[in-house]
Enzyme design. Structure first.
Site, PDB file in Angstrom:
ATOM      1  N   TRP A  20      50.036  31.161  46.700  1.00 61.35           N
ATOM      2  CA  TRP A  20      49.059  30.400  46.870  1.00 61.35           C
ATOM      3  C   TRP A  20      48.252  29.716  45.707  1.00 61.35           C
ATOM      4  O   TRP A  20      46.813  29.280  45.626  1.00 61.35           O
ATOM      5  CB  TRP A  20      47.563  31.565  47.463  1.00 61.35           C
ATOM      6  CG  TRP A  20      47.790  32.964  46.529  1.00 61.35           C
ATOM      7  CD1 TRP A  20      46.890  32.678  45.726  1.00 61.35           C
ATOM      8  CD2 TRP A  20      48.000  34.074  47.247  1.00 61.35           C
ATOM      9  NE1 TRP A  20      47.063  34.440  45.256  1.00 61.35           N
ATOM     10  CE2 TRP A  20      48.116  34.587  46.550  1.00 61.35           C
ATOM     11  CE3 TRP A  20      49.322  34.308  48.166  1.00 61.35           C
ATOM     12  CZ2 TRP A  20      48.566  35.904  46.271  1.00 61.35           C
ATOM     13  CZ3 TRP A  20      49.967  35.357  48.164  1.00 61.35           C
ATOM     14  CH2 TRP A  20      49.347  36.468  46.720  1.00 61.35           C
ATOM     15  N   GLU A  33      42.870  35.717  49.871  1.00 59.86           N
ATOM     16  CA  GLU A  33      41.500  37.127  49.577  1.00 59.86           C
ATOM     17  C   GLU A  33      41.389  37.745  50.530  1.00 59.86           C
ATOM     18  O   GLU A  33      41.357  38.751  50.383  1.00 59.86           O
ATOM     19  CB  GLU A  33      40.375  35.982  48.730  1.00 59.86           C
ATOM     20  CG  GLU A  33      40.693  35.404  47.978  1.00 59.86           C
ATOM     21  CD  GLU A  33      40.694  35.989  46.428  1.00 59.86           C
ATOM     22  OE1 GLU A  33      40.744  37.137  46.612  1.00 59.86           O
ATOM     23  OE2 GLU A  33      41.229  34.896  46.037  1.00 59.86           O
ATOM     24  N   GLN A  38      42.082  44.900  49.240  1.00 56.91           N
ATOM     25  CA  GLN A  38      41.449  46.661  49.105  1.00 56.91           C
ATOM     26  C   GLN A  38      43.724  46.265  49.529  1.00 56.91           C
ATOM     27  O   GLN A  38      43.891  47.467  50.241  1.00 56.91           O
ATOM     28  CB  GLN A  38      41.629  47.459  49.965  1.00 56.91           C
ATOM     29  CG  GLN A  38      40.330  47.353  49.968  1.00 56.91           C
ATOM     30  CD  GLN A  38      39.963  48.623  48.208  1.00 56.91           C
ATOM     31  OE1 GLN A  38      39.673  49.544  48.557  1.00 56.91           O
ATOM     32  NE2 GLN A  38      39.003  47.923  47.006  1.00 56.91           N
ATOM     33  N   LEU A  76      48.704  45.546  59.005  1.00 55.29           N
ATOM     34  CA  LEU A  76      48.347  45.528  57.185  1.00 55.29           C
ATOM     35  C   LEU A  76      47.455  46.605  57.138  1.00 55.29           C
ATOM     36  O   LEU A  76      47.052  46.559  56.051  1.00 55.29           O
ATOM     37  CB  LEU A  76      47.680  44.345  57.133  1.00 55.29           C
ATOM     38  CG  LEU A  76      48.296  43.081  55.940  1.00 55.29           C
ATOM     39  CD1 LEU A  76      47.761  41.671  55.650  1.00 55.29           C
ATOM     40  CD2 LEU A  76      48.387  43.846  54.512  1.00 55.29           C
ATOM     41  N   TYR A 116      33.016  39.812  46.522  1.00 50.01           N
ATOM     42  CA  TYR A 116      33.844  39.215  45.428  1.00 50.01           C
ATOM     43  C   TYR A 116      34.452  38.136  45.829  1.00 50.01           C
ATOM     44  O   TYR A 116      34.870  37.208  45.687  1.00 50.01           O
ATOM     45  CB  TYR A 116      34.705  40.389  46.263  1.00 50.01           C
ATOM     46  CG  TYR A 116      36.067  39.615  45.303  1.00 50.01           C
ATOM     47  CD1 TYR A 116      36.805  39.569  44.182  1.00 50.01           C
ATOM     48  CD2 TYR A 116      37.085  39.877  46.221  1.00 50.01           C
ATOM     49  CE1 TYR A 116      38.044  39.440  43.492  1.00 50.01           C
ATOM     50  CE2 TYR A 116      38.595  39.271  45.965  1.00 50.01           C
ATOM     51  CZ  TYR A 116      39.068  38.667  44.700  1.00 50.01           C
ATOM     52  OH  TYR A 116      39.956  38.665  44.298  1.00 50.01           O
ATOM     53  N   ASP A 134      36.616  42.911  41.167  1.00 45.28           N
ATOM     54  CA  ASP A 134      36.773  43.495  41.857  1.00 45.28           C
ATOM     55  C   ASP A 134      37.262  44.694  41.419  1.00 45.28           C
ATOM     56  O   ASP A 134      37.255  44.707  40.396  1.00 45.28           O
ATOM     57  CB  ASP A 134      38.291  42.867  42.359  1.00 45.28           C
ATOM     58  CG  ASP A 134      39.857  42.031  41.352  1.00 45.28           C
ATOM     59  OD1 ASP A 134      39.313  42.700  40.279  1.00 45.28           O
ATOM     60  OD2 ASP A 134      40.995  42.404  41.429  1.00 45.28           O
ATOM     61  N   CYS A 204      39.463  47.612  21.774  1.00 43.66           N
ATOM     62  CA  CYS A 204      39.359  48.352  23.354  1.00 43.66           C
ATOM     63  C   CYS A 204      38.682  49.333  22.737  1.00 43.66           C
ATOM     64  O   CYS A 204      39.228  50.102  22.454  1.00 43.66           O
ATOM     65  CB  CYS A 204      40.413  48.423  23.635  1.00 43.66           C
ATOM     66  SG  CYS A 204      40.091  49.027  25.629  1.00 43.66           S
TER      67      CYS A 204
END
Length: 349
Positions: A20, A33, A38, A76, A116, A134, A204
DNA sequence: AAGTCGGGGAG
DNA sequence: CTCCCAGACTT
Protein backbone atom coordinates in the site's frame (compact mmCIF):
# COMPACT_ATOMS: atom_id res chain seq x y z
CA UNK A 1 19.29 19.40 11.32
CA UNK A 2 15.81 19.37 12.78
CA UNK A 3 14.16 16.27 14.22
CA UNK A 4 11.74 16.03 11.33
CA UNK A 5 14.52 16.59 8.80
CA UNK A 6 16.45 13.63 10.13
CA UNK A 7 13.33 11.48 10.11
CA UNK A 8 12.68 12.37 6.48
CA UNK A 9 16.28 11.67 5.46
CA UNK A 10 16.28 8.36 7.27
CA UNK A 11 12.95 7.40 5.71
CA UNK A 12 14.00 8.09 2.16
CA UNK A 13 16.94 5.74 2.59
CA UNK A 14 15.33 3.01 4.67
CA UNK A 15 11.66 2.79 3.75
CA UNK A 16 10.35 -0.67 3.04
CA UNK A 17 8.45 -1.56 -0.08
CA UNK A 18 4.92 -2.38 1.07
CA UNK A 19 1.84 -3.18 -1.02
CA UNK A 20 0.00 0.00 0.00
CA UNK A 21 3.08 2.22 0.25
CA UNK A 22 3.03 3.84 -3.17
CA UNK A 23 -0.70 4.49 -3.18
CA UNK A 24 -2.67 7.49 -1.98
CA UNK A 25 -6.06 5.91 -2.68
CA UNK A 26 -8.12 6.41 0.47
CA UNK A 27 -9.65 2.94 0.17
CA UNK A 28 -6.28 1.23 0.15
CA UNK A 29 -4.77 3.39 2.88
CA UNK A 30 -7.86 3.05 5.06
CA UNK A 31 -7.93 -0.73 4.60
CA UNK A 32 -4.24 -1.08 5.41
CA UNK A 33 -4.56 1.11 8.50
CA UNK A 34 -7.51 -0.84 9.92
CA UNK A 35 -5.75 -4.14 9.31
CA UNK A 36 -2.54 -2.89 10.91
CA UNK A 37 -4.17 -1.64 14.13
CA UNK A 38 -2.38 -3.55 16.90
CA UNK A 39 -1.04 -5.85 14.21
CA UNK A 40 2.43 -6.36 12.77
CA UNK A 41 3.04 -5.64 9.12
CA UNK A 42 4.15 -9.22 8.55
CA UNK A 43 0.91 -10.61 9.95
CA UNK A 44 -1.39 -8.11 8.26
CA UNK A 45 0.09 -8.00 4.76
CA UNK A 46 -1.38 -11.27 3.43
CA UNK A 47 -4.80 -10.19 4.71
CA UNK A 48 -4.46 -6.83 2.95
CA UNK A 49 -3.63 -8.56 -0.34
CA UNK A 50 -6.59 -10.94 -0.02
CA UNK A 51 -8.99 -8.10 0.81
CA UNK A 52 -7.85 -6.02 -2.16
CA UNK A 53 -8.17 -9.01 -4.45
CA UNK A 54 -11.60 -9.99 -3.13
CA UNK A 55 -12.93 -6.45 -2.75
CA UNK A 56 -11.09 -4.18 -5.24
CA UNK A 57 -13.22 -1.15 -4.35
CA UNK A 58 -15.07 0.16 -1.32
CA UNK A 59 -18.25 -0.50 -3.25
CA UNK A 60 -17.41 -4.21 -3.50
CA UNK A 61 -16.75 -4.33 0.23
CA UNK A 62 -19.98 -2.49 1.06
CA UNK A 63 -21.98 -4.90 -1.09
CA UNK A 64 -20.55 -7.98 0.60
CA UNK A 65 -22.29 -9.57 3.55
CA UNK A 66 -20.72 -9.49 6.99
CA UNK A 67 -20.19 -13.24 6.91
CA UNK A 68 -17.84 -12.93 3.93
CA UNK A 69 -15.93 -10.11 5.57
CA UNK A 70 -15.50 -12.00 8.82
CA UNK A 71 -14.40 -15.12 6.95
CA UNK A 72 -11.71 -13.16 5.16
CA UNK A 73 -10.71 -11.59 8.49
CA UNK A 74 -10.55 -15.00 10.22
CA UNK A 75 -7.35 -15.38 12.22
CA UNK A 76 -6.47 -11.69 12.46
CA UNK A 77 -8.19 -11.11 15.79
CA UNK A 78 -9.97 -8.04 17.17
CA UNK A 79 -12.99 -8.90 15.06
CA UNK A 80 -14.78 -5.64 15.81
CA UNK A 81 -12.34 -4.19 13.29
CA UNK A 82 -13.88 -6.36 10.59
CA UNK A 83 -17.44 -5.51 11.58
CA UNK A 84 -16.60 -1.80 11.72
CA UNK A 85 -14.70 -2.06 8.43
CA UNK A 86 -17.82 -3.36 6.76
CA UNK A 87 -20.04 -0.76 8.45
CA UNK A 88 -17.69 2.06 7.43
CA UNK A 89 -17.67 0.84 3.83
CA UNK A 90 -21.45 1.08 3.83
CA UNK A 91 -21.21 4.58 5.30
CA UNK A 92 -18.86 5.68 2.53
CA UNK A 93 -21.18 4.29 -0.13
CA UNK A 94 -24.51 5.28 1.40
CA UNK A 95 -23.64 8.63 2.99
CA UNK A 96 -20.76 9.89 0.83
CA UNK A 97 -21.65 8.61 -2.63
CA UNK A 98 -18.86 6.05 -2.63
CA UNK A 99 -16.16 8.67 -2.15
CA UNK A 100 -14.13 8.76 1.04
CA UNK A 101 -14.36 11.93 3.12
CA UNK A 102 -11.20 13.98 2.69
CA UNK A 103 -10.70 15.66 6.05
CA UNK A 104 -9.50 14.43 9.44
CA UNK A 105 -12.73 15.58 11.06
CA UNK A 106 -14.94 13.81 8.53
CA UNK A 107 -12.85 10.65 8.59
CA UNK A 108 -13.29 10.47 12.37
CA UNK A 109 -17.01 9.88 11.87
CA UNK A 110 -16.37 6.54 10.18
CA UNK A 111 -16.80 3.43 12.34
CA UNK A 112 -13.50 2.05 13.53
CA UNK A 113 -11.61 5.22 12.60
CA UNK A 114 -10.16 6.95 15.64
CA UNK A 115 -7.59 9.67 16.11
CA UNK A 116 -4.64 7.67 14.78
CA UNK A 117 -6.36 6.30 11.68
CA UNK A 118 -8.00 9.61 10.76
CA UNK A 119 -4.60 11.29 11.04
CA UNK A 120 -2.94 8.61 8.94
CA UNK A 121 -5.51 8.71 6.12
CA UNK A 122 -5.83 12.49 6.00
CA UNK A 123 -2.06 13.00 5.95
CA UNK A 124 -1.10 10.16 3.59
CA UNK A 125 -3.95 10.64 1.13
CA UNK A 126 -4.62 14.37 1.31
CA UNK A 127 -1.48 15.90 2.82
CA UNK A 128 -3.46 17.30 5.73
CA UNK A 129 -0.97 18.22 8.49
CA UNK A 130 -2.19 15.82 11.18
CA UNK A 131 0.40 14.09 13.36
CA UNK A 132 -0.01 10.35 13.78
CA UNK A 133 0.61 8.88 17.22
CA UNK A 134 0.86 5.10 17.22
CA UNK A 135 2.97 2.74 19.30
CA UNK A 136 6.04 3.56 17.24
CA UNK A 137 5.64 7.31 17.68
CA UNK A 138 5.17 6.97 21.45
CA UNK A 139 8.43 5.03 21.64
CA UNK A 140 10.49 7.33 19.40
CA UNK A 141 9.35 10.53 21.11
CA UNK A 142 9.60 9.12 24.63
CA UNK A 143 13.18 8.06 24.01
CA UNK A 144 14.43 10.99 21.99
CA UNK A 145 12.98 13.58 24.38
CA UNK A 146 13.46 11.45 27.49
CA UNK A 147 9.81 11.57 28.59
CA UNK A 148 8.67 9.20 31.32
CA UNK A 149 4.99 10.15 31.38
CA UNK A 150 3.08 6.87 30.90
CA UNK A 151 1.99 6.67 27.29
CA UNK A 152 -1.36 5.09 28.17
CA UNK A 153 -2.33 7.61 30.83
CA UNK A 154 -4.76 10.41 30.03
CA UNK A 155 -2.00 12.94 30.57
CA UNK A 156 0.44 10.97 28.42
CA UNK A 157 -1.97 10.62 25.52
CA UNK A 158 -2.53 14.38 25.46
CA UNK A 159 1.13 15.21 25.97
CA UNK A 160 2.48 12.97 23.23
CA UNK A 161 -0.18 14.11 20.77
CA UNK A 162 0.77 17.76 21.27
CA UNK A 163 4.49 16.95 21.16
CA UNK A 164 3.98 15.02 17.92
CA UNK A 165 2.21 18.04 16.46
CA UNK A 166 5.01 20.34 17.61
CA UNK A 167 7.84 18.37 16.00
CA UNK A 168 6.12 17.26 12.78
CA UNK A 169 6.91 18.71 9.37
CA UNK A 170 3.55 20.01 8.10
CA UNK A 171 4.98 20.61 4.63
CA UNK A 172 6.05 16.98 4.18
CA UNK A 173 3.47 15.34 6.39
CA UNK A 174 2.85 12.34 4.14
CA UNK A 175 6.44 11.13 4.31
CA UNK A 176 7.12 12.46 7.79
CA UNK A 177 4.29 10.48 9.38
CA UNK A 178 5.20 7.28 7.61
CA UNK A 179 8.85 8.00 8.34
CA UNK A 180 8.57 8.30 12.10
CA UNK A 181 6.50 5.12 12.26
CA UNK A 182 8.92 3.27 10.02
CA UNK A 183 11.81 4.55 12.12
CA UNK A 184 10.15 3.21 15.26
CA UNK A 185 9.49 -0.14 13.66
CA UNK A 186 12.91 -0.69 12.10
CA UNK A 187 15.50 1.37 13.98
CA UNK A 188 14.06 2.46 17.34
CA UNK A 189 12.47 -0.93 18.00
CA UNK A 190 11.03 -1.97 21.39
CA UNK A 191 13.86 -4.40 22.12
CA UNK A 192 17.47 -4.13 20.99
CA UNK A 193 17.10 -0.85 19.11
CA UNK A 194 19.90 -0.01 16.68
CA UNK A 195 21.42 2.84 18.69
CA UNK A 196 24.94 2.11 17.44
CA UNK A 197 24.40 3.75 14.07
CA UNK A 198 21.44 5.98 14.67
CA UNK A 199 21.05 9.45 13.15
CA UNK A 200 19.91 10.68 16.58
CA UNK A 201 22.76 9.19 18.61
CA UNK A 202 24.23 12.61 19.40
CA UNK A 203 20.99 14.09 20.68
CA UNK A 204 18.78 11.24 21.98
CA UNK A 205 18.10 11.88 25.66
CA UNK A 206 17.37 8.24 26.46
CA UNK A 207 20.63 7.13 24.87
CA UNK A 208 22.69 9.73 26.67
CA UNK A 209 21.10 8.91 30.03
CA UNK A 210 21.08 5.15 29.51
CA UNK A 211 17.30 4.98 29.64
CA UNK A 212 16.63 3.42 26.25
CA UNK A 213 15.43 0.13 27.70
CA UNK A 214 13.22 1.91 30.25
CA UNK A 215 11.29 4.09 27.82
CA UNK A 216 8.52 4.45 26.99
CA UNK A 217 6.78 3.98 30.35
CA UNK A 218 3.50 2.11 30.21
CA UNK A 219 0.97 1.57 33.01
CA UNK A 220 0.68 -2.04 34.09
CA UNK A 221 -1.55 -4.32 32.13
CA UNK A 222 -4.78 -5.82 33.38
CA UNK A 223 -4.86 -9.33 34.70
CA UNK A 224 -6.08 -12.43 33.01
CA UNK A 225 -9.31 -14.27 33.69
CA UNK A 226 -9.48 -18.08 33.48
CA UNK A 227 -12.47 -19.64 31.74
CA UNK A 228 -13.35 -23.28 31.15
CA UNK A 229 -14.76 -24.12 27.75
CA UNK A 230 -16.21 -27.48 26.79
CA UNK A 231 -17.00 -27.71 23.11
CA UNK A 232 -19.47 -30.43 22.26
CA UNK A 233 -19.19 -31.71 18.71
CA UNK A 234 -22.34 -33.61 17.76
CA UNK A 235 -21.85 -36.02 14.87
CA UNK A 236 -24.59 -37.78 12.99
CA UNK A 237 -23.98 -40.06 10.03
CA UNK A 238 -26.91 -40.78 7.75
CA UNK A 239 -27.52 -43.98 5.79
CA UNK A 240 -25.54 -42.66 2.84
CA UNK A 241 -22.52 -42.04 5.02
CA UNK A 242 -22.87 -38.23 5.04
CA UNK A 243 -21.75 -36.64 8.30
CA UNK A 244 -23.43 -33.74 10.00
CA UNK A 245 -22.47 -31.52 12.91
CA UNK A 246 -23.50 -28.16 14.29
CA UNK A 247 -22.18 -24.63 14.72
CA UNK A 248 -23.70 -21.76 16.71
CA UNK A 249 -23.10 -18.08 16.11
CA UNK A 250 -21.79 -16.08 19.08
CA UNK A 251 -24.10 -13.18 19.82
CA UNK A 252 -24.18 -10.32 22.29
CA UNK A 253 -21.07 -8.92 23.88
CA UNK A 254 -17.73 -10.50 24.63
CA UNK A 255 -15.15 -12.27 22.53
CA UNK A 256 -15.61 -13.46 18.98
CA UNK A 257 -18.83 -11.54 18.36
CA UNK A 258 -20.70 -12.92 15.32
CA UNK A 259 -18.20 -15.72 14.78
CA UNK A 260 -19.23 -19.38 14.84
CA UNK A 261 -18.31 -22.18 17.20
CA UNK A 262 -19.43 -25.65 18.23
CA UNK A 263 -22.07 -25.85 20.96
CA UNK A 264 -20.35 -24.54 24.06
CA UNK A 265 -20.77 -25.67 27.65
CA UNK A 266 -18.90 -23.22 29.85
CA UNK A 267 -18.27 -24.15 33.46
CA UNK A 268 -16.80 -22.65 36.62
CA UNK A 269 -14.18 -25.38 36.82
CA UNK A 270 -12.80 -28.12 34.63
CA UNK A 271 -15.31 -30.86 33.78
CA UNK A 272 -14.77 -34.57 33.31
CA UNK A 273 -16.60 -37.06 31.14
CA UNK A 274 -19.16 -37.90 33.84
CA UNK A 275 -20.09 -34.22 34.05
CA UNK A 276 -20.41 -33.98 30.29
CA UNK A 277 -22.61 -37.08 30.18
CA UNK A 278 -25.05 -35.36 32.52
CA UNK A 279 -24.78 -31.76 31.37
CA UNK A 280 -24.50 -31.99 27.58
CA UNK A 281 -28.26 -31.50 27.33
CA UNK A 282 -27.81 -27.93 28.61
CA UNK A 283 -26.62 -26.98 25.14
CA UNK A 284 -27.89 -29.91 23.05
CA UNK A 285 -31.22 -30.55 24.71
CA UNK A 286 -32.89 -32.56 21.98
CA UNK A 287 -29.87 -34.69 21.19
CA UNK A 288 -29.97 -38.42 21.78
CA UNK A 289 -26.42 -39.29 22.72
CA UNK A 290 -25.07 -42.65 21.77
CA UNK A 291 -21.50 -42.23 22.81
CA UNK A 292 -19.31 -39.44 24.19
CA UNK A 293 -15.61 -39.40 23.38
CA UNK A 294 -13.00 -37.25 25.02
CA UNK A 295 -10.95 -35.62 22.26
CA UNK A 296 -8.18 -34.07 24.35
CA UNK A 297 -7.31 -35.28 27.84
CA UNK A 298 -5.33 -32.16 28.73
CA UNK A 299 -7.10 -28.88 28.25
CA UNK A 300 -5.89 -26.70 25.40
CA UNK A 301 -5.11 -23.28 26.87
CA UNK A 302 -6.00 -20.68 24.28
CA UNK A 303 -4.56 -17.35 25.37
CA UNK A 304 -6.25 -14.04 24.63
CA UNK A 305 -5.13 -10.67 25.97
CA UNK A 306 -7.50 -10.79 28.94
CA UNK A 307 -8.56 -14.42 29.12
CA UNK A 308 -7.09 -17.89 29.23
CA UNK A 309 -9.53 -20.36 27.75
CA UNK A 310 -9.03 -23.86 29.16
CA UNK A 311 -10.67 -25.85 26.44
CA UNK A 312 -11.68 -29.46 25.99
CA UNK A 313 -13.45 -30.92 23.01
CA UNK A 314 -15.98 -33.72 23.38
CA UNK A 315 -17.24 -35.77 20.47
CA UNK A 316 -20.87 -36.78 20.82
CA UNK A 317 -22.04 -39.43 18.39
CA UNK A 318 -25.74 -39.80 17.80
CA UNK A 319 -27.85 -41.97 15.49
CA UNK A 320 -30.62 -39.48 14.97
CA UNK A 321 -30.92 -36.12 13.26
CA UNK A 322 -30.70 -32.97 15.37
CA UNK A 323 -31.56 -29.29 15.13
CA UNK A 324 -29.50 -26.96 12.95
CA UNK A 325 -27.32 -29.73 11.65
CA UNK A 326 -24.94 -28.87 8.86
CA UNK A 327 -22.91 -31.14 6.55
CA UNK A 328 -19.36 -31.34 7.85
CA UNK A 329 -17.93 -30.29 4.49
CA UNK A 330 -19.67 -26.94 4.93
CA UNK A 331 -18.01 -25.95 8.18
CA UNK A 332 -15.00 -24.36 6.50
CA UNK A 333 -17.36 -21.75 5.02
CA UNK A 334 -18.10 -20.27 8.45
CA UNK A 335 -15.90 -17.64 10.11
CA UNK A 336 -14.56 -19.25 13.28
CA UNK A 337 -12.00 -18.34 15.94
CA UNK A 338 -8.51 -19.79 15.57
CA UNK A 339 -9.24 -22.13 18.48
CA UNK A 340 -12.06 -23.73 16.49
CA UNK A 341 -10.21 -23.64 13.18
CA UNK A 342 -7.29 -25.49 14.73
CA UNK A 343 -9.62 -28.21 16.03
CA UNK A 344 -11.36 -28.61 12.68
CA UNK A 345 -8.05 -28.94 10.94
CA UNK A 346 -6.71 -31.50 13.38
CA UNK A 347 -9.87 -33.57 13.81
CA UNK A 348 -10.54 -34.39 10.17
CA UNK A 349 -14.23 -35.32 10.22
C1' DA B 1 -10.10 6.29 33.91
C1' DA B 2 -10.27 1.63 33.39
C1' DG B 3 -11.68 -2.46 30.83
C1' DT B 4 -12.35 -5.09 26.71
C1' DC B 5 -11.20 -6.98 22.38
C1' DG B 6 -6.97 -11.72 19.23
C1' DG B 7 -3.45 -13.71 17.63
C1' DG B 8 1.28 -14.17 16.75
C1' DG B 9 6.23 -13.33 16.90
C1' DA B 10 10.51 -11.73 19.17
C1' DG B 11 13.61 -12.25 22.88
C1' DC C 1 7.48 -16.75 30.12
C1' DT C 2 6.65 -11.27 28.94
C1' DC C 3 5.99 -7.73 25.86
C1' DC C 4 3.85 -5.43 22.09
C1' DC C 5 2.22 -4.77 17.51
C1' DA C 6 0.78 1.56 12.03
C1' DG C 7 -5.87 1.42 18.35
C1' DA C 8 -10.92 1.93 18.92
C1' DC C 9 -14.69 1.54 21.64
C1' DT C 10 -17.49 0.79 25.84
C1' DT C 11 -18.48 1.31 30.57
Amino acid sequence: MSFSGKILDWYHINKRSLPWRDSTEPYKIWLSEIILQQTRVAQGTPYYLRFIETFPTVDDLANANEEQVLKLWQGLGYYSRARNLHAAAKMVVDDHGGKFPESYQQLLTLKGVGDYTASAISSICFNEPQAVVDGNVYRVLARYYGINTPINSTEGIKYFKSLAEKVMDPDHIRDYNQGIMEFGAIQCSPKKPLCLHCPFSDSCVALQKGLVDQLPVKLKKTKVRNRYFNYLIPIYKDTSGNQFTRLNQRIGKGIWQNLWEFPLLESKNALEIDDITIRYKEVLDTLQSVEILEYNENAIVHKLSHQHLHTRFWIIYTDTKFENQIPVEKITEFPVPVLIADFIKAFKF
